[in-house]
Design a protein around this motif. Structure first.
Motif, mmCIF file in Angstrom:
data_model
loop_
_atom_site.group_PDB
_atom_site.id
_atom_site.type_symbol
_atom_site.label_atom_id
_atom_site.label_comp_id
_atom_site.label_asym_id
_atom_site.label_seq_id
_atom_site.Cartn_x
_atom_site.Cartn_y
_atom_site.Cartn_z
ATOM 1 N N ASN A 1 2.373 6.866 -6.867
ATOM 2 C CA ASN A 1 1.482 7.920 -7.358
ATOM 3 C C ASN A 1 2.079 9.302 -7.116
ATOM 4 O O ASN A 1 2.019 10.177 -7.988
ATOM 5 C CB ASN A 1 0.114 7.818 -6.694
ATOM 6 C CG ASN A 1 -0.643 6.599 -7.144
ATOM 7 O OD1 ASN A 1 -0.381 6.051 -8.214
ATOM 8 N ND2 ASN A 1 -1.570 6.153 -6.329
ATOM 9 N N GLN A 2 2.661 9.491 -5.951
ATOM 10 C CA GLN A 2 3.284 10.772 -5.626
ATOM 11 C C GLN A 2 4.476 11.042 -6.547
ATOM 12 O O GLN A 2 4.639 12.145 -7.064
ATOM 13 C CB GLN A 2 3.752 10.751 -4.172
ATOM 14 C CG GLN A 2 3.394 11.952 -3.392
ATOM 15 C CD GLN A 2 3.753 11.776 -1.926
ATOM 16 O OE1 GLN A 2 4.427 10.836 -1.525
ATOM 17 N NE2 GLN A 2 3.291 12.700 -1.124
ATOM 18 N N PHE A 3 5.297 10.029 -6.748
ATOM 19 C CA PHE A 3 6.481 10.168 -7.594
ATOM 20 C C PHE A 3 6.085 10.460 -9.037
ATOM 21 O O PHE A 3 6.680 11.316 -9.693
ATOM 22 C CB PHE A 3 7.335 8.896 -7.511
ATOM 23 C CG PHE A 3 8.510 8.887 -8.441
ATOM 24 C CD1 PHE A 3 9.497 9.850 -8.349
ATOM 25 C CD2 PHE A 3 8.631 7.911 -9.405
ATOM 26 C CE1 PHE A 3 10.586 9.837 -9.203
ATOM 27 C CE2 PHE A 3 9.713 7.886 -10.259
ATOM 28 C CZ PHE A 3 10.694 8.849 -10.163
ATOM 29 N N GLU A 4 5.050 9.775 -9.539
ATOM 30 C CA GLU A 4 4.594 10.024 -10.905
ATOM 31 C C GLU A 4 4.058 11.440 -11.073
ATOM 32 O O GLU A 4 4.265 12.068 -12.113
ATOM 33 C CB GLU A 4 3.540 8.997 -11.301
ATOM 34 C CG GLU A 4 4.115 7.625 -11.543
ATOM 35 C CD GLU A 4 3.061 6.567 -11.802
ATOM 36 O OE1 GLU A 4 1.854 6.849 -11.624
ATOM 37 O OE2 GLU A 4 3.454 5.449 -12.169
ATOM 38 N N SER A 5 3.382 11.958 -10.048
ATOM 39 C CA SER A 5 2.886 13.333 -10.142
ATOM 40 C C SER A 5 4.053 14.319 -10.169
ATOM 41 O O SER A 5 4.015 15.316 -10.890
ATOM 42 C CB SER A 5 1.927 13.657 -9.004
ATOM 43 O OG SER A 5 2.595 13.687 -7.776
ATOM 44 N N TYR A 6 5.110 14.042 -9.406
ATOM 45 C CA TYR A 6 6.304 14.889 -9.444
ATOM 46 C C TYR A 6 6.966 14.828 -10.821
ATOM 47 O O TYR A 6 7.461 15.830 -11.314
ATOM 48 C CB TYR A 6 7.305 14.474 -8.359
ATOM 49 C CG TYR A 6 7.160 15.236 -7.068
ATOM 50 C CD1 TYR A 6 8.019 16.276 -6.754
ATOM 51 C CD2 TYR A 6 6.174 14.924 -6.158
ATOM 52 C CE1 TYR A 6 7.899 16.973 -5.568
ATOM 53 C CE2 TYR A 6 6.036 15.612 -4.967
ATOM 54 C CZ TYR A 6 6.905 16.638 -4.677
ATOM 55 O OH TYR A 6 6.789 17.333 -3.503
ATOM 56 N N GLU B 1 0.831 -1.208 0.000
ATOM 57 C CA GLU B 1 0.000 0.000 0.000
ATOM 58 C C GLU B 1 0.867 1.261 0.000
ATOM 59 O O GLU B 1 0.599 2.218 -0.733
ATOM 60 C CB GLU B 1 -0.918 -0.001 1.214
ATOM 61 C CG GLU B 1 -1.842 1.181 1.293
ATOM 62 C CD GLU B 1 -2.676 1.149 2.564
ATOM 63 O OE1 GLU B 1 -2.754 2.207 3.220
ATOM 64 O OE2 GLU B 1 -3.225 0.092 2.879
ATOM 65 N N LEU B 2 1.916 1.249 0.803
ATOM 66 C CA LEU B 2 2.826 2.388 0.874
ATOM 67 C C LEU B 2 3.545 2.599 -0.461
ATOM 68 O O LEU B 2 3.707 3.739 -0.908
ATOM 69 C CB LEU B 2 3.837 2.181 2.000
ATOM 70 C CG LEU B 2 4.802 3.315 2.299
ATOM 71 C CD1 LEU B 2 4.036 4.571 2.708
ATOM 72 C CD2 LEU B 2 5.755 2.899 3.410
ATOM 73 N N ILE B 3 3.950 1.517 -1.098
ATOM 74 C CA ILE B 3 4.610 1.616 -2.402
ATOM 75 C C ILE B 3 3.656 2.223 -3.422
ATOM 76 O O ILE B 3 4.043 3.067 -4.224
ATOM 77 C CB ILE B 3 5.116 0.241 -2.870
ATOM 78 C CG1 ILE B 3 6.307 -0.194 -2.020
ATOM 79 C CG2 ILE B 3 5.518 0.274 -4.339
ATOM 80 C CD1 ILE B 3 6.756 -1.616 -2.266
ATOM 81 N N THR C 1 12.839 7.549 -2.181
ATOM 82 C CA THR C 1 11.913 6.830 -1.313
ATOM 83 C C THR C 1 11.207 5.718 -2.066
ATOM 84 O O THR C 1 11.091 4.590 -1.583
ATOM 85 C CB THR C 1 10.872 7.782 -0.703
ATOM 86 O OG1 THR C 1 11.546 8.850 -0.048
ATOM 87 C CG2 THR C 1 9.965 7.070 0.276
ATOM 88 N N TYR C 2 10.747 6.025 -3.278
ATOM 89 C CA TYR C 2 10.048 5.022 -4.083
ATOM 90 C C TYR C 2 10.961 3.850 -4.402
ATOM 91 O O TYR C 2 10.587 2.684 -4.224
ATOM 92 C CB TYR C 2 9.511 5.651 -5.364
ATOM 93 C CG TYR C 2 8.927 4.633 -6.314
ATOM 94 C CD1 TYR C 2 7.789 3.917 -5.974
ATOM 95 C CD2 TYR C 2 9.516 4.382 -7.540
ATOM 96 C CE1 TYR C 2 7.257 2.980 -6.832
ATOM 97 C CE2 TYR C 2 8.991 3.455 -8.400
ATOM 98 C CZ TYR C 2 7.864 2.753 -8.043
ATOM 99 O OH TYR C 2 7.339 1.823 -8.898
#
Length: 74
Positions: free
Chosen positions: A28-33, A21-23, A57-58
């Motif tokens: 999603n956060q990394f892709e938005s960046y 779940e954390l991954i 982090t990812y």
């Protein structure tokens, strides 16, 4: 002895699910960046630091999942 092993496997499974779940959230956060990086005209040092932190982090979480041999939809 047998119940101890079952409890351990339940515990491992629950933490593996939390890691997956954390991954997913981190991806999603990394892709938005990455999308923002593609649209940015000039890179600011503070933003670049945030981007590198998200990326590191990812990849760290992904590496941890590989070490733990988690199979799933990562």
């Amino acid at each position: 002895m047998m119940p101890l092993f079952k409890r351990t496997s339940k515990l491992k499974r629950s933490y593996d699910e939390k890691l997956v779940e954390l991954i997913s959230r981190q991806r999603n956060q990394f892709e938005s960046y990455e999308k923002i990086k593609g649209m940015a005209v000039d890179d600011q040092p503070e933003w670049q630091a945030h981007y590198k932190l998200q990326k590191a982090t990812y990849y760290y979480l992904f590496k941890e999942a590989r070490i733990r041999k988690i199979n799933g939809n990562i």
